[in-house]
Design an enzyme around this catalytic site. Structure first.
Site, PDB file in Angstrom:
ATOM      1  N   LEU A 250     -93.600  -0.949 -44.981  1.00  0.00           N
ATOM      2  CA  LEU A 250     -94.624  -1.299 -44.257  1.00  0.00           C
ATOM      3  C   LEU A 250     -94.718  -0.885 -42.655  1.00  0.00           C
ATOM      4  O   LEU A 250     -93.695  -1.442 -42.170  1.00  0.00           O
ATOM      5  CB  LEU A 250     -94.977  -2.894 -44.397  1.00  0.00           C
ATOM      6  CG  LEU A 250     -96.321  -3.266 -43.697  1.00  0.00           C
ATOM      7  CD1 LEU A 250     -97.182  -3.198 -44.920  1.00  0.00           C
ATOM      8  CD2 LEU A 250     -95.761  -5.227 -43.409  1.00  0.00           C
TER       9      LEU A 250
ATOM     10  N   TYR B 250    -102.925  -8.686 -47.572  1.00  0.00           N
ATOM     11  CA  TYR B 250    -102.840 -10.143 -46.894  1.00  0.00           C
ATOM     12  C   TYR B 250    -102.466  -9.474 -45.589  1.00  0.00           C
ATOM     13  O   TYR B 250    -101.929  -8.604 -45.339  1.00  0.00           O
ATOM     14  CB  TYR B 250    -102.146 -10.841 -47.384  1.00  0.00           C
ATOM     15  CG  TYR B 250    -100.594 -10.378 -47.593  1.00  0.00           C
ATOM     16  CD1 TYR B 250    -100.116  -9.699 -48.218  1.00  0.00           C
ATOM     17  CD2 TYR B 250     -99.493 -11.330 -46.575  1.00  0.00           C
ATOM     18  CE1 TYR B 250     -98.495  -9.432 -48.083  1.00  0.00           C
ATOM     19  CE2 TYR B 250     -98.370 -11.094 -46.477  1.00  0.00           C
ATOM     20  CZ  TYR B 250     -97.747 -10.217 -47.388  1.00  0.00           C
ATOM     21  OH  TYR B 250     -96.598  -9.639 -47.103  1.00  0.00           O
TER      22      TYR B 250
ATOM     23  N   LYS C 200    -100.288  -3.452 -47.416  1.00  0.00           N
ATOM     24  CA  LYS C 200     -99.825  -4.806 -47.227  1.00  0.00           C
ATOM     25  C   LYS C 200    -100.377  -5.502 -48.501  1.00  0.00           C
ATOM     26  O   LYS C 200    -101.465  -6.298 -48.346  1.00  0.00           O
ATOM     27  CB  LYS C 200    -100.259  -5.613 -45.818  1.00  0.00           C
ATOM     28  CG  LYS C 200     -99.227  -6.826 -45.694  1.00  0.00           C
ATOM     29  CD  LYS C 200     -99.319  -7.211 -44.453  1.00  0.00           C
ATOM     30  CE  LYS C 200     -98.631  -8.456 -43.980  1.00  0.00           C
ATOM     31  NZ  LYS C 200     -97.299  -8.594 -44.384  1.00  0.00           N
TER      32      LYS C 200
ATOM     33  N   GLU D 229     -86.265  -1.626 -45.593  1.00  0.00           N
ATOM     34  CA  GLU D 229     -86.752  -2.760 -44.716  1.00  0.00           C
ATOM     35  C   GLU D 229     -86.228  -4.259 -45.107  1.00  0.00           C
ATOM     36  O   GLU D 229     -85.579  -4.141 -46.649  1.00  0.00           O
ATOM     37  CB  GLU D 229     -88.242  -2.916 -44.776  1.00  0.00           C
ATOM     38  CG  GLU D 229     -89.057  -2.894 -45.722  1.00  0.00           C
ATOM     39  CD  GLU D 229     -90.631  -2.695 -45.696  1.00  0.00           C
ATOM     40  OE1 GLU D 229     -91.109  -3.039 -44.434  1.00  0.00           O
ATOM     41  OE2 GLU D 229     -91.135  -2.276 -46.729  1.00  0.00           O
TER      42      GLU D 229
HETATM   43  N1  PLP Z   1     -91.904  -5.496 -43.945  1.00  0.00           N
HETATM   44  C1  PLP Z   1     -92.437  -6.225 -44.958  1.00  0.00           C
HETATM   45  C2  PLP Z   1     -92.321  -5.643 -46.367  1.00  0.00           C
HETATM   46  C3  PLP Z   1     -93.158  -7.354 -44.633  1.00  0.00           C
HETATM   47  O1  PLP Z   1     -93.656  -8.031 -45.518  1.00  0.00           O
HETATM   48  C4  PLP Z   1     -93.468  -7.647 -43.367  1.00  0.00           C
HETATM   49  C5  PLP Z   1     -93.969  -9.115 -42.791  1.00  0.00           C
HETATM   50  O2  PLP Z   1     -94.196  -9.649 -43.754  1.00  0.00           O
HETATM   51  C6  PLP Z   1     -92.619  -6.911 -42.304  1.00  0.00           C
HETATM   52  C7  PLP Z   1     -92.178  -5.790 -42.609  1.00  0.00           C
HETATM   53  C8  PLP Z   1     -92.929  -6.984 -40.690  1.00  0.00           C
HETATM   54  O3  PLP Z   1     -94.206  -6.970 -40.336  1.00  0.00           O
HETATM   55  P1  PLP Z   1     -94.948  -7.821 -39.250  1.00  0.00           P
HETATM   56  O4  PLP Z   1     -94.450  -7.390 -38.099  1.00  0.00           O
HETATM   57  O5  PLP Z   1     -96.399  -7.273 -39.219  1.00  0.00           O
HETATM   58  O6  PLP Z   1     -95.049  -9.222 -39.571  1.00  0.00           O
END
Ligand code: PLP
Length: 285
Positions: free
Chosen positions: A205, A33, A148, A180
């Site tokens: 991620l 996603y 993701k 994270e």
């Molecule tokens: N880390 C995780 C586990 C996430 O699910 C997300 C966003 O949903 C992020 C980091 C932040 O990523 P982004 O800045 O691309 O939204």
């Protein structure tokens, strides 16, 4: 007006947007996603999100049903059909619905592509002014967090624990270091003004907002280090914050009930938030 969703080639009212119970996204979490923010009717940092989508599907050998350009067209069309001003577009692609439940990839099955939108005033969110508290939880996820994947049960449990503790996010911890947030990237500002965020790798991620914030900070000659940090280091920091597509840059003012800094959003977090909002507006499509 009922919200409009997109399902495999058609724009339909949300209540009519359906996929098969045999869809592998449903049965195996065999899907990927992306979430892109919408500001003033435009997509924020979408090229970065679509590049990550391409990478994620590549890592699980899933072919996208449409080109990246076409996917962006669909996102834009959906924003338009929903008259969406501020919020986000969610998109998910799965390996589709086979005739049964074999684990191995099915042959000749078309992937499923769905999208929907939701409303959120990210820029004026009250938590942007107050900051949020976070709790820490063990990181119990699989070893490929760089993908993701829609397999989010560990994050569901982490964020439920945060909600029960009246916290805004859960920071996941592994081997004594913060990986994270449940749905965000984590940052601290050390006492000697170094911005620290964990380096990319299979443990986290690669956040699109994280990537943009690191670049924007570097361009302004701010000191930044990409390395892991502990909860103790975060509690001793001047400031802490998270980044994600749906919060942009968000101050963290307490961890497990203990104040970070003076317990208020700090000047560096506020500055980076402003810089990011300017970047978002300037690059929206
Ligand atoms: N880390 C995780 C586990 C996430 O699910 C997300 C966003 O949903 C992020 C980091 C932040 O990523 P982004 O800045 O691309 O939204």
């Amino acid at each position: 007006m009922e919200p409009i969703a997109y399902v495999n080639g058609a724009f339909v009212p949300l209540s009519e947007a359906k996929v098969s119970i045999l869809d592998r996204g449903f049965l195996f979490a065999d899907g990927i996603y992306e979430v892109a923010a919408v500001l003033d009717g435009k997509l924020i940092d979408n090229a970065s999100h679509l590049a990550r989508l391409e990478r994620s599907v590549g890592e699980i050998s899933l072919a996208l049903p449409d080109s990246i350009d076409r996917i962006q067209e669909i996102q834009k069309e959906l924003v338009k059909r929903n008259n969406l001003v501020n919020g986000m577009v969610y998109l998910e692609v799965t390996r589709g619905a086979d005739s049964g439940r074999d684990f191995a990839f099915p042959k000749g099955v078309k992937p499923t592509l769905i999208m929907f939108t939701s409303v959120k005033d990210i820029v004026n969110a009250p938590s942007a002014k107050t900051g949020i508290g976070v709790i820490t939880v063990p990181d119990i996820r699989w070893a490929r967090r760089d993908i993701k994947s829609v397999a989010l049960l560990a994050q569901v449990l982490a964020k439920q624990a945060a909600a029960e503790a009246n916290a805004g996010e859960a920071w996941m911890v592994e081997d004594g270091k913060v990986t994270e947030g449940g749905s965000s990237s984590c940052f601290i500002l050390t006492q000697d003004d170094v911005i620290v965020t964990r380096q990319n790798g299979s443990e986290i991620l690669p956040g699109c907002t994280r990537k943009a914030v690191v670049k924007l900070a570097e361009e302004r000659q701010l000191r930044i280090e990409e390395r892991a940090f502990s909860v103790e280091e975060a509690l001793a920091a001047k400031e802490a914050f998270i980044t994600s597509a749906t919060v942009f840059v968000q101050a963290v003012v307490s961890i497990d009930g203990k104040k970070v800094g003076n317990g208020k959003p700090g000047p560096m977090t506020d500055r980076l938030r402003e810089i990011y909002v300017d970047f978002a507006r300037a690059t929206a499509v």
